[in-house]
Scaffold this motif. Structure first.
Motif, mmCIF file in Angstrom:
data_model
loop_
_atom_site.group_PDB
_atom_site.id
_atom_site.type_symbol
_atom_site.label_atom_id
_atom_site.label_comp_id
_atom_site.label_asym_id
_atom_site.label_seq_id
_atom_site.Cartn_x
_atom_site.Cartn_y
_atom_site.Cartn_z
ATOM 1 N N ILE A 311 0.836 -1.206 0.000
ATOM 2 C CA ILE A 311 0.000 0.000 0.000
ATOM 3 C C ILE A 311 0.872 1.258 0.000
ATOM 4 O O ILE A 311 0.619 2.212 -0.749
ATOM 5 C CB ILE A 311 -0.934 -0.019 1.220
ATOM 6 N N ALA A 312 1.932 1.264 0.835
ATOM 7 C CA ALA A 312 2.828 2.424 0.878
ATOM 8 C C ALA A 312 3.537 2.611 -0.463
ATOM 9 O O ALA A 312 3.725 3.745 -0.927
ATOM 10 C CB ALA A 312 3.845 2.249 2.006
ATOM 11 N N GLN A 313 3.930 1.500 -1.090
ATOM 12 C CA GLN A 313 4.571 1.594 -2.402
ATOM 13 C C GLN A 313 3.628 2.179 -3.444
ATOM 14 O O GLN A 313 4.033 2.958 -4.315
ATOM 15 C CB GLN A 313 5.054 0.199 -2.824
ATOM 16 N N SER A 314 2.346 1.813 -3.347
ATOM 17 C CA SER A 314 1.365 2.368 -4.276
ATOM 18 C C SER A 314 1.248 3.887 -4.098
ATOM 19 O O SER A 314 1.139 4.639 -5.078
ATOM 20 C CB SER A 314 0.014 1.690 -4.054
ATOM 21 N N ARG A 315 1.286 4.334 -2.854
ATOM 22 C CA ARG A 315 1.226 5.784 -2.600
ATOM 23 C C ARG A 315 2.481 6.474 -3.134
ATOM 24 O O ARG A 315 2.409 7.577 -3.698
ATOM 25 C CB ARG A 315 1.081 6.032 -1.103
ATOM 26 N N LEU A 316 3.640 5.817 -2.935
ATOM 27 C CA LEU A 316 4.888 6.400 -3.433
ATOM 28 C C LEU A 316 4.861 6.494 -4.958
ATOM 29 O O LEU A 316 5.294 7.505 -5.528
ATOM 30 C CB LEU A 316 6.074 5.546 -2.972
ATOM 31 N N GLN A 627 -2.573 -4.039 -7.577
ATOM 32 C CA GLN A 627 -2.213 -5.059 -6.597
ATOM 33 C C GLN A 627 -3.061 -4.831 -5.354
ATOM 34 O O GLN A 627 -2.904 -3.832 -4.659
ATOM 35 C CB GLN A 627 -0.722 -4.964 -6.254
ATOM 36 N N THR A 628 -3.950 -5.772 -5.083
ATOM 37 C CA THR A 628 -4.973 -5.555 -4.061
ATOM 38 C C THR A 628 -4.634 -6.320 -2.794
ATOM 39 O O THR A 628 -4.560 -7.559 -2.805
ATOM 40 C CB THR A 628 -6.353 -6.008 -4.583
ATOM 41 N N VAL A 629 -4.422 -5.593 -1.714
ATOM 42 C CA VAL A 629 -4.243 -6.193 -0.393
ATOM 43 C C VAL A 629 -5.620 -6.283 0.255
ATOM 44 O O VAL A 629 -6.263 -5.270 0.519
ATOM 45 C CB VAL A 629 -3.293 -5.351 0.481
ATOM 46 N N ILE A 630 -6.085 -7.497 0.496
ATOM 47 C CA ILE A 630 -7.459 -7.698 0.948
ATOM 48 C C ILE A 630 -7.573 -7.436 2.435
ATOM 49 O O ILE A 630 -6.825 -8.000 3.248
ATOM 50 C CB ILE A 630 -7.920 -9.131 0.621
ATOM 51 N N THR A 642 -22.654 -8.263 -1.582
ATOM 52 C CA THR A 642 -22.103 -7.741 -2.843
ATOM 53 C C THR A 642 -20.593 -7.583 -2.773
ATOM 54 O O THR A 642 -19.922 -7.621 -3.803
ATOM 55 C CB THR A 642 -22.756 -6.386 -3.165
ATOM 56 N N PHE A 643 -20.044 -7.427 -1.571
ATOM 57 C CA PHE A 643 -18.611 -7.168 -1.414
ATOM 58 C C PHE A 643 -17.970 -8.271 -0.573
ATOM 59 O O PHE A 643 -18.559 -8.749 0.397
ATOM 60 C CB PHE A 643 -18.365 -5.805 -0.770
ATOM 61 N N SER A 644 -16.750 -8.659 -0.957
ATOM 62 C CA SER A 644 -16.020 -9.693 -0.225
ATOM 63 C C SER A 644 -14.909 -9.124 0.636
ATOM 64 O O SER A 644 -14.286 -9.853 1.401
ATOM 65 C CB SER A 644 -15.413 -10.698 -1.208
ATOM 66 N N GLY A 645 -14.632 -7.843 0.518
ATOM 67 C CA GLY A 645 -13.585 -7.220 1.305
ATOM 68 C C GLY A 645 -13.331 -5.808 0.823
ATOM 69 O O GLY A 645 -14.115 -5.238 0.053
ATOM 70 N N ALA A 646 -12.233 -5.226 1.300
ATOM 71 C CA ALA A 646 -11.873 -3.861 0.912
ATOM 72 C C ALA A 646 -10.362 -3.772 0.795
ATOM 73 O O ALA A 646 -9.625 -4.651 1.240
ATOM 74 C CB ALA A 646 -12.396 -2.856 1.937
ATOM 75 N N THR A 647 -9.904 -2.704 0.166
ATOM 76 C CA THR A 647 -8.470 -2.459 0.043
ATOM 77 C C THR A 647 -8.223 -0.967 0.115
ATOM 78 O O THR A 647 -9.157 -0.155 -0.059
ATOM 79 C CB THR A 647 -7.916 -3.031 -1.270
ATOM 80 N N ILE A 648 -6.986 -0.601 0.377
ATOM 81 C CA ILE A 648 -6.601 0.811 0.482
ATOM 82 C C ILE A 648 -5.801 1.176 -0.760
ATOM 83 O O ILE A 648 -4.829 0.492 -1.117
ATOM 84 C CB ILE A 648 -5.770 1.067 1.749
ATOM 85 N N GLY A 652 -4.822 6.739 -0.330
ATOM 86 C CA GLY A 652 -5.372 6.580 1.011
ATOM 87 C C GLY A 652 -6.859 6.300 1.059
ATOM 88 O O GLY A 652 -7.391 6.016 2.133
ATOM 89 N N SER A 653 -7.539 6.367 -0.070
ATOM 90 C CA SER A 653 -8.973 6.090 -0.089
ATOM 91 C C SER A 653 -9.221 4.578 -0.077
ATOM 92 O O SER A 653 -8.316 3.777 -0.348
ATOM 93 C CB SER A 653 -9.618 6.712 -1.331
ATOM 94 N N VAL A 654 -10.454 4.193 0.236
ATOM 95 C CA VAL A 654 -10.835 2.784 0.349
ATOM 96 C C VAL A 654 -11.630 2.374 -0.881
ATOM 97 O O VAL A 654 -12.525 3.105 -1.326
ATOM 98 C CB VAL A 654 -11.659 2.545 1.630
ATOM 99 N N ALA A 655 -11.299 1.227 -1.443
ATOM 100 C CA ALA A 655 -12.054 0.659 -2.563
ATOM 101 C C ALA A 655 -12.608 -0.687 -2.124
ATOM 102 O O ALA A 655 -11.885 -1.497 -1.526
ATOM 103 C CB ALA A 655 -11.165 0.491 -3.796
ATOM 104 N N LEU A 656 -13.880 -0.927 -2.409
ATOM 105 C CA LEU A 656 -14.515 -2.189 -2.052
ATOM 106 C C LEU A 656 -14.254 -3.228 -3.138
ATOM 107 O O LEU A 656 -14.222 -2.912 -4.326
ATOM 108 C CB LEU A 656 -16.015 -1.992 -1.866
ATOM 109 N N ILE A 657 -14.057 -4.484 -2.707
ATOM 110 C CA ILE A 657 -13.791 -5.593 -3.626
ATOM 111 C C ILE A 657 -15.105 -6.306 -3.897
ATOM 112 O O ILE A 657 -15.795 -6.740 -2.968
ATOM 113 C CB ILE A 657 -12.764 -6.568 -3.022
#
Length: 678
Positions: A311-316, A627-630, A642-648, A652-657
């Motif tokens: 997640i931090a790498q995605s922000r970078l 790359q989704t960290v569940i 409808t959703f099985s989890g979430a990721t960041i 920094g926002s949240v996306a539903l899986i």
């Protein structure tokens, strides 16, 4: 530094020993004369007894001692490895597990019953392994002089033996207990002080032992290290306790003819020598160093840290993409590469062969066969397929229920199978194969198959479907997973109460998997589970619906299409899209999520599938792969299917899986409703 709890370490080792003992016992059912398996089971029982006493599990050590003594008769060919004995030891092993988990519990009465059963099994099968005639003709051990014997023993242990937990002095103490013992250390292999490794063993020993014990008792001292050491045991001389007859040489000198002497057993003449090949110690040390036991909780914690790093790498990467600094972009690319490699390495660490799951069912099939009186064989395929350990743990209970149902409902009795022209023994096959990012596990039996008429009649009686409803074969099979549904004519200890199959389906769907049944009357049934390889990090397709961002598992995505305004208007009432001469239903996620926004001019359709079923998802924009960290949903959202989890995301926002299985089922239900209306 926090040291591990010794008792917990023992419990981990005991679990491995139980698995080794159980595997050896079940192998003996197929080949009772397999001496290697007999020795392996005996060593496992012996180690369990010794380790239990060392860690204060006195009740376990005392109980295991009786099992070890009984199995020692098998090892010495005084009793056969009968089916009754193996069943008794397996039942005793269950009691040992209880003594390990709850050492303070009062289980003495239960243990006495098991020991009585064990002794009865040994007594019923006890006896010489050879016929009485052969025994009478065999050389009598009395040919050798009675009394103690002098043994010359040379031993050298691997250099890494102490690092592996073996105490050489303990072996020498055990030899002293056998009789009069003189020990001489061999110090020729000790290196100079500068090259000396204080953790390595550089000393060998020569032992002169006088004892009345047999050779087998001496070998038992080294039973757990014999494969990795240099060991030579030679009988130097027998020490008589009574005047002996005239020696053959003296008889010859006096002119009398020497009497033929009975040949000594080959084992007594040939010394036991197990010399390791050159360089083996070093190789053995390297191999031991390669395997490190790590608690599962630490792997889970490390996986969480890797997820945070991704997640931090995605922000970078997001910051570097919006920056003109070349050096920042270079560092971002390096971090992205390294984090990707670390993620892949971590995923491999969590992967375990599915044989760890399949191996549990050998004992289950054995017990079910005895309980039902049926002949059932287990065959496994694809045991080397690797799956995330979390998937293995969560699949165990659903698969136990499916296997029990196959044995109870599917496999016929021996008489029924012979009457139907089938082999007397029924077969349960567990098959695993990898397909992309999923693993498919099939439970297959060659039994009677599923009676579709009975399923339909039961469903109509329970009001699950209207009378004479038109249903596909797969839809009819899915009725089996309805709560309270059972076609069993009588309730047994295995099944018949209508509890379990609905729980199985929920458990599989909680793993983002699917379950399907196919059956051929009179030939058997297949239950196929399709499960993601991992539950931690997945590749996802990032999409936008209205102002929200969502993730679709990439393994379920087949293709992406553009939904033109003309196609959108034509399908307002029917929600079908034509795809290569076939109609595919689709769901407008904007309407499902009630975004309250107007659709984009150029909407996209993401075609997803689970098995043979396909459904389209209409989104406003396809952003790209991610790359989704569940992250698990909170307890407040467990009812949201409808959703099985979430990721960041990187910002920094949240996306539903999205839960693909639920959406496909919803699309197919919508299609069925439209077809019915037509």
């Amino acid at each position: 530094m926090k040291h591990p709890d010794p008792v917990q370490v023992f419990r981990m080792e005991a679990a491995e020993l139980f698995e080794q003992i159980e595997s050896g016992l079940l192998d003996l059912l197929h080949d009772p004369s397999d001496q290697q398996q007999i020795d392996a089971v005996f060593r496992g029982l012996h180690t369990l007894k010794g380790s239990g006493a060392m860690f204060g599990f006195e009740a376990l050590a005392a109980f295991t001692h009786h099992c070890e003594s009984a199995f020692d008769k098998v090892r010495k060919s005084e009793a056969p490895a009968s089916e009754e004995l193996i069943a008794a030891v397996l039942a005793a092993q269950d009691h040992m597990k209880a003594l390990v988990e709850t050492p303070q519990a009062d289980l003495e009465a239960e243990g006495e019953v098991l020991l009585a059963r064990l002794h009865e099994a040994v007594g019923n099968g006890a006896g010489p392994a050879v016929s009485p005639l052969a025994e009478a003709e065999a050389p009598v051990p009395a040919a050798r002089p009675s009394g103690p014997s002098r043994w010359s023993i040379h031993m050298r242990l691997p250099e890494n033996v102490m690092a592996n937990g073996t105490n050489p002095l303990g072996l020498l103490d055990e030899l002293r207990e056998l009789g009069e013992c003189t020990i001489l250390a061999e110090r020729s292999s000790i290196p100079d002080l500068a090259a000396l490794d204080p953790t390595a063993l550089h000393v060998g020993w020569k032992i002169d032992l006088v004892t009345d014990k047999p050779r087998s008792d001496i070998e038992d001292v080294f039973i757990f290290v014999m494969d990795d050491m240099e060991l030579e045991i030679r009988e130097a001389e027998a020490i008589p306790t009574a005047p002996q007859a005239v020696a053959p040489a003296e008889e010859k000198e006096s002119g009398s003819e020497p009497q033929p002497q009975p040949a000594a057993p080959a084992q007594a003449e040939r010394p036991v020598s197990r010399a390791a090949p050159a360089g083996r110690d070093a190789k053995h040390g390297d191999k031991a160093a390669e395997n490190v036991r790590v608690p599962a909780g630490r792997l889970d914690e490390l996986m969480d840290r890797v997820g945070e790093l991704v997640i931090a790498q995605s922000r970078l990467s997001r910051l570097a993409g919006s920056s003109a600094d070349i050096h920042l972009r270079s560092v971002s690319e390096d971090v992205e590469r390294l984090s990707g490699e670390l993620r892949d390495t971590m995923m491999v660490l969590r992967m375990v062969p599915i044989t760890q799951l399949f191996g549990r069912f050998r004992r289950l099939i054995h017990d079910l066969a005895r309980e039902t009186g049926k002949q059932i064989e287990l065959i496994t395929e694809g045991e080397n397929t690797e799956v995330d350990k979390a998937v293995i743990e969560r699949l165990a209970d659903p698969m136990v229920h499916l296997v029990r149902n196959s044995c109870d409902h599917g496999i016929e009795t021996t008489a029924e199978r012979i009457a139907a022209g089938k082999p007397a023994a029924g077969t349960i096959r567990l098959i695993a194969r990898q397909s992309g990012g999923d693993v498919t596990i099939v439970i297959r039996d060659d039994g009677r198959g599923i009676d579709r008429q009975r399923v339909r009649a039961k469903a109509e009686a329970q009001g699950l479907i209207p009378p004479n409803a038109q249903m596909s074969d797969q839809e009819l099979m899915q009725l089996i997973f309805k709560p309270g549904f059972s076609t069993a004519q009588q309730i047994t200890n295995l099944s018949g109460r209508g509890v379990g199959m609905d729980v199985v389906k929920k458990s599989v769907e909680a793993l983002r998997g699917t379950i399907n049944i196919t059956s051929t009357p009179g030939q058997g049934s297949d239950i196929a589970l399709s499960i993601p390889l991992t539950l931690a990090i997945i590749d996802g397709l990032l999409v936008r619906v209205g102002a929200g961002t969502y993730v679709i598992p990439l393994s379920a995505v087949e293709e992406c299409l553009e939904l033109s305004p003309a196609d959108d208007r034509r399908s307002l009432d029917r929600n079908f899209i034509s795809l290569r001469d076939s109609l595919v239903p689709f769901i407008r996620l904007r309407e499902l999520f009630q975004t309250g926004t107007t659709p984009d001019p150029h909407q996209k359709v993401v075609i997803i599938s689970t098995g043979e079923e396909r459904v389209g998802l209409v989104v406003d924009q396809i952003i790209g792969d991610h790359q989704t960290v569940i992250k698990s949903m909170s307890k407040l959202h467990h009812s949201v299917q409808t959703f099985s989890g979430a990721t960041i995301l990187g910002d920094g926002s949240v996306a539903l899986i999205l839960d693909v299985t639920h959406l496909v089922a919803a699309g197919q239900y919508q299609e069925a409703q439209l077809r019915t209306a037509i």
